[in-house]
Write a protein that holds these residues in place. Sequence first.
Motif, PDB file in Angstrom:
ATOM      1  N   ALA A   1       2.660  11.759  -5.267  1.00 46.72           N
ATOM      2  CA  ALA A   1       3.899  11.794  -4.477  1.00 46.72           C
ATOM      3  C   ALA A   1       3.815  10.834  -3.289  1.00 46.72           C
ATOM      4  O   ALA A   1       4.760  10.087  -3.008  1.00 46.72           O
ATOM      5  N   ALA A   2       2.673  10.829  -2.600  1.00 40.70           N
ATOM      6  CA  ALA A   2       2.509   9.951  -1.435  1.00 40.70           C
ATOM      7  C   ALA A   2       2.571   8.488  -1.848  1.00 40.70           C
ATOM      8  O   ALA A   2       3.201   7.668  -1.171  1.00 40.70           O
ATOM      9  N   GLY A   3       1.932   8.156  -2.977  1.00 39.61           N
ATOM     10  CA  GLY A   3       1.980   6.785  -3.481  1.00 39.61           C
ATOM     11  C   GLY A   3       3.404   6.347  -3.781  1.00 39.61           C
ATOM     12  O   GLY A   3       3.812   5.230  -3.442  1.00 39.61           O
ATOM     13  N   ALA A   4       4.182   7.245  -4.387  1.00 39.71           N
ATOM     14  CA  ALA A   4       5.575   6.926  -4.725  1.00 39.71           C
ATOM     15  C   ALA A   4       6.427   6.780  -3.459  1.00 39.71           C
ATOM     16  O   ALA A   4       7.268   5.878  -3.373  1.00 39.71           O
ATOM     17  N   VAL A   5       6.199   7.650  -2.475  1.00 44.31           N
ATOM     18  CA  VAL A   5       6.938   7.560  -1.204  1.00 44.31           C
ATOM     19  C   VAL A   5       6.642   6.220  -0.521  1.00 44.31           C
ATOM     20  O   VAL A   5       7.543   5.520  -0.055  1.00 44.31           O
ATOM     21  N   ALA A   6       5.353   5.844  -0.485  1.00 45.94           N
ATOM     22  CA  ALA A   6       4.961   4.565   0.137  1.00 45.94           C
ATOM     23  C   ALA A   6       5.622   3.395  -0.587  1.00 45.94           C
ATOM     24  O   ALA A   6       6.145   2.463   0.054  1.00 45.94           O
ATOM     25  N   SER A   7       5.622   3.433  -1.928  1.00 43.32           N
ATOM     26  CA  SER A   7       6.218   2.351  -2.720  1.00 43.32           C
ATOM     27  C   SER A   7       7.714   2.228  -2.473  1.00 43.32           C
ATOM     28  O   SER A   7       8.229   1.129  -2.269  1.00 43.32           O
ATOM     29  N   HIS A   8       8.419   3.369  -2.499  1.00 42.01           N
ATOM     30  CA  HIS A   8       9.878   3.326  -2.342  1.00 42.01           C
ATOM     31  C   HIS A   8      10.298   2.995  -0.922  1.00 42.01           C
ATOM     32  O   HIS A   8      11.365   2.413  -0.718  1.00 42.01           O
ATOM     33  N   LEU A   9       9.461   3.346   0.062  1.00 42.77           N
ATOM     34  CA  LEU A   9       9.761   2.949   1.446  1.00 42.77           C
ATOM     35  C   LEU A   9       9.422   1.475   1.670  1.00 42.77           C
ATOM     36  O   LEU A   9       9.959   0.843   2.574  1.00 42.77           O
ATOM     37  N   GLY A  10       8.475   0.955   0.863  1.00 42.22           N
ATOM     38  CA  GLY A  10       8.055  -0.437   1.021  1.00 42.22           C
ATOM     39  C   GLY A  10       7.183  -0.660   2.237  1.00 42.22           C
ATOM     40  O   GLY A  10       7.180  -1.741   2.822  1.00 42.22           O
ATOM     41  N   VAL A  11       6.421   0.385   2.650  1.00 40.74           N
ATOM     42  CA  VAL A  11       5.559   0.251   3.830  1.00 40.74           C
ATOM     43  C   VAL A  11       4.314  -0.573   3.468  1.00 40.74           C
ATOM     44  O   VAL A  11       3.907  -0.615   2.312  1.00 40.74           O
ATOM     45  N   PRO A  12       3.683  -1.224   4.451  1.00 39.64           N
ATOM     46  CA  PRO A  12       2.533  -2.071   4.127  1.00 39.64           C
ATOM     47  C   PRO A  12       1.251  -1.306   3.800  1.00 39.64           C
ATOM     48  O   PRO A  12       0.381  -1.834   3.133  1.00 39.64           O
ATOM     49  N   ARG A  13       1.136  -0.055   4.292  1.00 39.78           N
ATOM     50  CA  ARG A  13      -0.127   0.663   4.035  1.00 39.78           C
ATOM     51  C   ARG A  13       0.083   2.164   3.909  1.00 39.78           C
ATOM     52  O   ARG A  13       1.036   2.724   4.440  1.00 39.78           O
ATOM     53  N   MET A  14      -0.838   2.768   3.161  1.00 45.28           N
ATOM     54  CA  MET A  14      -0.884   4.224   3.053  1.00 45.28           C
ATOM     55  C   MET A  14      -2.275   4.662   3.477  1.00 45.28           C
ATOM     56  O   MET A  14      -3.273   4.034   3.120  1.00 45.28           O
ATOM     57  N   ILE A  15      -2.337   5.730   4.266  1.00 47.31           N
ATOM     58  CA  ILE A  15      -3.621   6.268   4.716  1.00 47.31           C
ATOM     59  C   ILE A  15      -3.823   7.627   4.059  1.00 47.31           C
ATOM     60  O   ILE A  15      -2.958   8.504   4.149  1.00 47.31           O
ATOM     61  N   VAL A  16      -4.945   7.784   3.361  1.00 46.81           N
ATOM     62  CA  VAL A  16      -5.288   9.057   2.725  1.00 46.81           C
ATOM     63  C   VAL A  16      -6.349   9.731   3.590  1.00 46.81           C
ATOM     64  O   VAL A  16      -7.464   9.233   3.716  1.00 46.81           O
ATOM     65  N   VAL A  17      -5.975  10.841   4.229  1.00 48.01           N
ATOM     66  CA  VAL A  17      -6.884  11.565   5.120  1.00 48.01           C
ATOM     67  C   VAL A  17      -7.581  12.660   4.318  1.00 48.01           C
ATOM     68  O   VAL A  17      -6.922  13.514   3.729  1.00 48.01           O
TER      69      VAL A  17
END
Length: 269
Positions: A167-183
Amino acid sequence: MTEQTARTFVMKCGGSTLAALPDSFFADLQQIQESGIQPVIVHGGGPAISDNLGKLGIETEFVGGLRKTTEQVLDVVEMVLSGSINKQIVRRIQGSRAKAIGISGVDGGLIQAKPVANSAEVGLVGDVTYVEASIIRSITDLGYMPVIAPVGVDATGQRYNINADTAAGAVASHLGVPRMIVVTDVPGIMKQVDGEKKVLPQVTIADIEQLIETGEIYGGMIPKVKAAIACIQGDVQEVIIVDGSEPGILSRVLNGDAVGTRIVRSTVL
């Protein structure tokens, strides 16, 4: 990429990991929000779901790192993720004077889903087909941090249990943000080097595939890295896996410090 998108990042964190994080982590989150950078949080809640299923006497099992989900299991998944865990996270964020709004992927059709390819084995587990990014942008425009529970829905109203990393990967992709941080509660992707486990500072997609083959990436880390690979598309350049208990970890990542493991497309620019 708009300036607003460039100042947004997606953070994925397990519900139990978030619950165990020190107050300093949330103070760091508050300072980041105050500086004009908007975090978008997607959370899990696996241990709490298992605990509640156990209390209710409902059996649960995992297939390839994904929880086998019946309608009965899904009732508990939604209750825990969209209810207790989501609101617990919102309360902790607000306790640090940051501003947050908790929502589920069902709300407004935020996370739209279809059955995963092996649904015959895992039941009502979903793959994300679309994320209504305008809902997230509306929340961040108001100055709030969206806290998203990964339950999806299709056009018929059928709910799906979505792996939080997916879900987080899909949210990042659809928002088009430059980075995702997995805590997480580990310092990154580890590899055995000279008989000692060491954090790999940077890996490519090809490296990850090899580490899965050799068994050095296994269990719950497999969906994490697969989701990372899936979201490194479009404007998403990198996914960083970090240990949330390290002091000021989010600010350090955003400042470009060498912490955790960075997953990138390839080493060739």
